[in-house]
Design an enzyme around this catalytic site. Structure first.
Site, PDB file in Angstrom:
ATOM      1  N   HIS A 132       0.859  -1.190   0.000  1.00  0.00           N
ATOM      2  CA  HIS A 132       0.000   0.000   0.000  1.00  0.00           C
ATOM      3  C   HIS A 132       0.896   1.241   0.000  1.00  0.00           C
ATOM      4  O   HIS A 132       2.022   1.214   0.502  1.00  0.00           O
ATOM      5  CB  HIS A 132      -0.862  -0.044   1.263  1.00  0.00           C
ATOM      6  CG  HIS A 132      -1.965   0.971   1.335  1.00  0.00           C
ATOM      7  ND1 HIS A 132      -1.726   2.297   1.638  1.00  0.00           N
ATOM      8  CD2 HIS A 132      -3.307   0.849   1.164  1.00  0.00           C
ATOM      9  CE1 HIS A 132      -2.884   2.943   1.667  1.00  0.00           C
ATOM     10  NE2 HIS A 132      -3.856   2.096   1.372  1.00  0.00           N
ATOM     11  N   ASP A 209       3.047  -4.660   7.588  1.00  0.00           N
ATOM     12  CA  ASP A 209       1.742  -3.999   7.513  1.00  0.00           C
ATOM     13  C   ASP A 209       0.667  -5.084   7.612  1.00  0.00           C
ATOM     14  O   ASP A 209       0.457  -5.851   6.681  1.00  0.00           O
ATOM     15  CB  ASP A 209       1.635  -3.235   6.187  1.00  0.00           C
ATOM     16  CG  ASP A 209       0.252  -2.645   5.946  1.00  0.00           C
ATOM     17  OD1 ASP A 209      -0.641  -2.811   6.802  1.00  0.00           O
ATOM     18  OD2 ASP A 209       0.056  -2.021   4.878  1.00  0.00           O
ATOM     19  N   GLN A 212      -4.591  -5.697   6.478  1.00  0.00           N
ATOM     20  CA  GLN A 212      -5.533  -6.600   5.823  1.00  0.00           C
ATOM     21  C   GLN A 212      -5.537  -8.000   6.422  1.00  0.00           C
ATOM     22  O   GLN A 212      -6.382  -8.818   6.067  1.00  0.00           O
ATOM     23  CB  GLN A 212      -5.224  -6.684   4.323  1.00  0.00           C
ATOM     24  CG  GLN A 212      -5.406  -5.384   3.569  1.00  0.00           C
ATOM     25  CD  GLN A 212      -6.835  -4.871   3.622  1.00  0.00           C
ATOM     26  OE1 GLN A 212      -7.795  -5.644   3.697  1.00  0.00           O
ATOM     27  NE2 GLN A 212      -6.995  -3.557   3.592  1.00  0.00           N
ATOM     28  N   LYS A 235     -10.435  -1.655   9.969  1.00  0.00           N
ATOM     29  CA  LYS A 235     -10.406  -2.847   9.115  1.00  0.00           C
ATOM     30  C   LYS A 235     -10.853  -4.096   9.870  1.00  0.00           C
ATOM     31  O   LYS A 235     -11.082  -5.133   9.267  1.00  0.00           O
ATOM     32  CB  LYS A 235      -8.982  -3.096   8.589  1.00  0.00           C
ATOM     33  CG  LYS A 235      -8.316  -1.903   7.931  1.00  0.00           C
ATOM     34  CD  LYS A 235      -8.771  -1.677   6.521  1.00  0.00           C
ATOM     35  CE  LYS A 235      -7.883  -0.644   5.845  1.00  0.00           C
ATOM     36  NZ  LYS A 235      -8.288  -0.367   4.465  1.00  0.00           N
ATOM     37  N   CYS A 387      -4.659   2.357  -3.858  1.00  0.00           N
ATOM     38  CA  CYS A 387      -3.467   2.886  -3.173  1.00  0.00           C
ATOM     39  C   CYS A 387      -2.288   1.935  -3.345  1.00  0.00           C
ATOM     40  O   CYS A 387      -1.507   1.711  -2.415  1.00  0.00           O
ATOM     41  CB  CYS A 387      -3.750   3.144  -1.698  1.00  0.00           C
ATOM     42  SG  CYS A 387      -4.888   4.503  -1.395  1.00  0.00           S
TER      43      CYS A 387
END
Length: 429
Positions: A132, A209, A212, A235, A387
């Site tokens: 991202h 990261d 997700q 999220k 993104c």
């Protein structure tokens, strides 16, 4: 491939009762029930999260820390209890390794800024090509400040991270390796345990990261063994405006604070300021108190669920969605993983599956046109570059559509989506 009947029989918990806890999903748009397939952008919120935030504002609204009155004491207790909740949820070793932020983007910026004094000219920073923008741009800014060099980790032809290419880049002895746990655009799952171990072997700091991954997969930061792990509340069925920066204490304590002011100090004079200890040192100013409390309610909500069953249901539902798209015809799918990867414990059949999302295009049609026409049938998907412009460039795409699922998604959602997409196909092709 699972059939519709086996998909339904695999749900051993009361999925409808779970879905009923999300008030936004009960609405209709026009003549159609809402079909929400944009969870990767933001999840819907269960009533428990809404109620927890409302209760704070109605009964306990006060600033946290230092005050002598009961409202502040109650707010502080709730706020700090969530820090312990998060630590337990991701298996952090200690509570003060959890920093509250405004989201994944701020968390990564805090690390990239905080490392400025530790990075030297020509130091190498490796970044996942599928990352991202939030896991690219802060590192680019760090490179501008320090003279470091950014190197992207290339992907294979099926949009998986190229392990061989990664191994070659590690020969450069990178200072930082920035990875995504799960791609936000494609849903591809990285073998982060393996990647982090390889990066650590050459002395690199690692940031993962997890925005997700956190709502779909069990996360154990000690098992992953990364230096930093970041994610957002919104999220994972919590509110917007709150996120988490986990850092291994020894590395977190070395970060230069990005924000300074109240809350983060020990002493202040006009001659000098002494910063406080973690976690306060990295939490300047009044925090997002209601949002943190809402995040705590979201974690509690998730912890009450049979998560292994839900993960199995989500995976079967996602494969059903992929199957239906393939059968529809004139559909291009991106990043579908069918290769063997027995090292991934989340794939009991030995296959590495996508997590939570499917990226696609209708052949020859602009993704935005498809999204608008789906919206007219109350189907919500995300369209654009997600993104992730470097990823789109590597796929030779201007953008694509993404359908993403959550714990509330059911077979009826998928069937409504496929029916609507077929109508779009008949209109445009």
């Amino acid at each position: 491939m699972k059939s519709a009947s086996s998909l339904s029989s695999a749900v051993l918990f009361d999925h409808q009762a779970l879905r009923d806890q999300f008030p936004a999903l009960k609405q209709t748009i026009g003549d159609h029930p809402l079909c929400y397939l944009d969870t990767a952008a933001t999840s819907q919120k269960p009533q428990a999260v809404i109620d927890a935030m409302t209760e704070y504002y109605q009964l306990n609204n006060a600033n946290v820390h230092r005050a002598a009155h009961q409202l502040s004491a109650r707010a502080t207790q709730q706020y700090e209890a969530v820090r312990q909740q998060v630590a337990e949820f991701i298996h952090a070793q200690r509570q003060d390794e959890i920093i509250f932020t405004h989201g994944t983007t701020e968390s990564i910026n805090m690390v990239a800024y905080g490392l400025t004094s530790q990075i030297k000219p020509n130091d190498v920073i490796l970044i996942d090509t599928a990352a991202h923008h939030a896991n690219i741009v802060p590192w680019q800014e760090l490179a501008k400040r320090t003279g470091a060099v950014i190197k992207p980790i290339q992907l294979t032809t099926d949009a998986q991270l190229d392990i061989a290419a990664f191994d070659q880049l590690l020969m450069l002895k990178p200072k930082v390796v920035a990875l995504c746990h799960v791609s936000n655009a494609l849903g591809t799952l990285n073998p982060v345990n393996e990647l982090v171990a390889k990066a650590k072997a050459v002395g690199a700091l690692t940031l993962v990261d997890g925005a997700q991954a956190i709502a779909h997969l069990p996360v154990d930061v000690q098992q992953i063994d990364c230096d930093f792990y970041v994610f957002s509340g919104h999220k994972m069925y919590g509110p917007t405006g709150v996120g988490i920066l986990y850092g291994r204490y020894t590395e977190l304590d070395k970060l230069t604070p990005m924000l300074t002011g109240g809350e983060m100090i020990k002493t202040v004079s006009f001659e000098q300021t002494e910063f406080g200890a973690l976690p306060n040192r990295l939490e300047a100013g009044t925090p997002a108190i209601a949002e943190v409390i809402g995040l705590g309610a979201a974690i509690h909500f998730l912890q009450q669920l049979p998560r292994e069953q839900i993960l199995a249901h989500e995976q079967q539902l996602l494969r059903y969605l992929q199957q239906q798209l393939q059968q529809l015809g004139a559909i291009e799918l991106y990043g579908i993983a069918n290769d063997k990867h027995s090292g991934d414990k989340h794939c009991a059949d030995g296959q590495r599956h996508n997590i939570g999302a499917v990226a696609f295009n209708l052949q020859g049609e602009h993704h935005q046109d498809v999204g608008i026409l789906l919206d007219q049938q109350a189907v919500a998907v995300r369209c654009g570059h997600h993104c992730a412009m470097p990823l789109m460039t590597s796929l030779n795409l201007g953008g694509c559509c993404r359908a993403s699922i959550g714990i509330y998604t059911n077979k009826q959602d998928v069937d409504q989506f496929i029916h609507a997409l077929n109508a779009v196909k008949e209109l445009l092709l």
